[in-house]
Design a protein around this motif. Structure first.
Motif, mmCIF file in Angstrom:
data_model
loop_
_atom_site.group_PDB
_atom_site.id
_atom_site.type_symbol
_atom_site.label_atom_id
_atom_site.label_comp_id
_atom_site.label_asym_id
_atom_site.label_seq_id
_atom_site.Cartn_x
_atom_site.Cartn_y
_atom_site.Cartn_z
ATOM 1 N N ALA A 256 0.811 -1.221 0.000
ATOM 2 C CA ALA A 256 0.000 0.000 0.000
ATOM 3 C C ALA A 256 0.847 1.274 0.000
ATOM 4 C CB ALA A 256 -0.939 0.000 1.209
ATOM 5 N N ALA A 257 2.144 1.133 0.217
ATOM 6 C CA ALA A 257 3.026 2.309 0.251
ATOM 7 C C ALA A 257 2.968 3.043 -1.087
ATOM 8 C CB ALA A 257 4.459 1.882 0.557
ATOM 9 N N GLY A 258 2.738 4.335 -1.028
ATOM 10 C CA GLY A 258 2.680 5.148 -2.236
ATOM 11 C C GLY A 258 1.351 5.142 -2.959
ATOM 12 N N VAL A 259 0.389 4.358 -2.454
ATOM 13 C CA VAL A 259 -0.946 4.311 -3.043
ATOM 14 C C VAL A 259 -1.837 5.269 -2.264
ATOM 15 C CG1 VAL A 259 -2.964 2.854 -3.502
ATOM 16 C CG2 VAL A 259 -0.662 1.917 -3.799
ATOM 17 N N VAL A 260 -2.647 6.036 -2.990
ATOM 18 C CA VAL A 260 -3.606 6.944 -2.368
ATOM 19 C C VAL A 260 -4.996 6.361 -2.584
ATOM 20 C CG1 VAL A 260 -4.606 9.263 -2.438
ATOM 21 C CG2 VAL A 260 -2.135 8.957 -2.690
ATOM 22 N N LEU B 161 -8.521 1.140 -10.110
ATOM 23 C CA LEU B 161 -7.119 1.505 -9.947
ATOM 24 C C LEU B 161 -6.742 2.407 -11.109
ATOM 25 C CD1 LEU B 161 -7.545 -1.528 -8.770
ATOM 26 C CD2 LEU B 161 -5.089 -1.447 -8.559
ATOM 27 N N PHE B 162 -6.221 3.579 -10.780
ATOM 28 C CA PHE B 162 -5.803 4.549 -11.783
ATOM 29 C C PHE B 162 -4.293 4.718 -11.712
ATOM 30 C CE2 PHE B 162 -10.242 5.497 -11.360
ATOM 31 C CZ PHE B 162 -10.635 5.918 -12.624
ATOM 32 N N ALA B 163 -3.642 4.482 -12.831
ATOM 33 C CA ALA B 163 -2.200 4.690 -12.963
ATOM 34 C C ALA B 163 -1.988 5.908 -13.843
ATOM 35 C CB ALA B 163 -1.538 3.461 -13.570
ATOM 36 N N ASP B 164 -1.400 6.937 -13.288
ATOM 37 C CA ASP B 164 -1.132 8.183 -14.019
ATOM 38 C C ASP B 164 -2.391 8.744 -14.681
ATOM 39 O OD1 ASP B 164 1.639 8.233 -13.358
ATOM 40 O OD2 ASP B 164 1.984 6.704 -14.875
ATOM 41 N N GLY B 165 -3.514 8.690 -13.963
ATOM 42 C CA GLY B 165 -4.757 9.289 -14.432
ATOM 43 C C GLY B 165 -5.611 8.425 -15.331
ATOM 44 N N SER B 166 -5.126 7.253 -15.730
ATOM 45 C CA SER B 166 -5.896 6.353 -16.588
ATOM 46 C C SER B 166 -6.335 5.131 -15.796
ATOM 47 C CB SER B 166 -5.050 5.880 -17.772
ATOM 48 O OG SER B 166 -4.704 6.976 -18.581
ATOM 49 N N GLU B 167 -7.572 4.721 -16.010
ATOM 50 C CA GLU B 167 -8.076 3.551 -15.298
ATOM 51 C C GLU B 167 -7.362 2.298 -15.804
ATOM 52 O OE1 GLU B 167 -12.297 2.095 -13.559
ATOM 53 O OE2 GLU B 167 -12.268 2.437 -15.715
ATOM 54 N N ALA B 168 -6.703 1.607 -14.889
ATOM 55 C CA ALA B 168 -5.948 0.401 -15.227
ATOM 56 C C ALA B 168 -6.750 -0.864 -14.950
ATOM 57 C CB ALA B 168 -4.637 0.369 -14.452
ATOM 58 N N GLN C 260 -6.890 -9.889 -2.539
ATOM 59 C CA GLN C 260 -7.286 -9.540 -3.910
ATOM 60 C C GLN C 260 -6.878 -8.098 -4.238
ATOM 61 O OE1 GLN C 260 -11.412 -10.713 -3.229
ATOM 62 N NE2 GLN C 260 -11.283 -12.096 -4.988
ATOM 63 N N ILE C 261 -7.027 -7.214 -3.270
ATOM 64 C CA ILE C 261 -6.614 -5.822 -3.468
ATOM 65 C C ILE C 261 -5.104 -5.760 -3.678
ATOM 66 C CG2 ILE C 261 -6.497 -3.530 -2.421
ATOM 67 C CD1 ILE C 261 -9.111 -4.340 -0.868
ATOM 68 N N GLU C 262 -4.357 -6.484 -2.844
ATOM 69 C CA GLU C 262 -2.897 -6.501 -2.974
ATOM 70 C C GLU C 262 -2.477 -7.032 -4.344
ATOM 71 O OE1 GLU C 262 1.095 -8.455 -0.938
ATOM 72 O OE2 GLU C 262 -0.868 -8.906 -0.063
ATOM 73 N N GLY D 135 -0.444 -4.950 -7.178
ATOM 74 C CA GLY D 135 0.808 -5.473 -7.712
ATOM 75 C C GLY D 135 0.811 -5.580 -9.224
ATOM 76 N N ARG D 136 -0.314 -6.014 -9.800
ATOM 77 C CA ARG D 136 -0.426 -6.150 -11.260
ATOM 78 C C ARG D 136 -0.422 -4.801 -11.958
ATOM 79 N NH1 ARG D 136 -4.407 -9.877 -9.972
ATOM 80 N NH2 ARG D 136 -6.034 -8.329 -10.334
ATOM 81 N N ASN D 137 -1.067 -3.816 -11.356
ATOM 82 C CA ASN D 137 -1.301 -2.554 -12.049
ATOM 83 C C ASN D 137 -0.362 -1.419 -11.653
ATOM 84 O OD1 ASN D 137 -3.853 -3.049 -13.720
ATOM 85 N ND2 ASN D 137 -4.318 -3.972 -11.746
ATOM 86 N N PHE D 138 0.260 -1.543 -10.488
ATOM 87 C CA PHE D 138 1.162 -0.494 -10.038
ATOM 88 C C PHE D 138 2.582 -0.999 -9.868
ATOM 89 C CE2 PHE D 138 -2.619 1.549 -7.634
ATOM 90 C CZ PHE D 138 -3.085 2.129 -8.795
#
Length: 109
Positions: A50-54, A81-88, A99-101, A105-108
């Protein structure tokens, strides 16, 4: 994990722009699955992944049903989950901390 709350569509848009790793929790008050997901998110917040995730909490009763429909949301709870403003990724329904973790991990990763 920092937690923010969107009080308007403008708050939502600002969070997408400001945070490169954003987990959005779309929820409503009268939703048992939403309360269960909130517990999963609290447990996930203690995980090193979760570090670095808002986390942005977006409540239907606050931003309005039209806003939710405009995003194509069909149910609460839903996590996006949004990576750099785009829904991932979009995860409808209850999710366990594991499941969240995995999704983070897959998207960030």
């Amino acid at each position: 994990m920092q937690t923010l709350h969107a009080a308007s569509p403008d708050d939502y848009a600002a969070a997408l722009t400001a945070h490169p790793r954003l987990l959005v929790d779309y929820h409503k008050d009268d939703c048992a699955g939403c309360r269960m997901l909130d517990m999963s998110l609290r447990k996930f917040a203690d995980n090193p992944a979760a570090a670095g995730v808002v986390l942005l909490k977006v409540k239907l009763e606050t931003v309005g049903e039209d806003f939710f429909r405009g995003l194509g949301l069909r149910q609460t709870p839903t996590l996006s989950l949004f990576a750099d403003g785009s829904e991932a990724a979009r995860l409808p329904g209850f999710q366990t901390p594991a499941q969240i973790e995995a999704a983070v991990g897959r998207n960030f990763g």
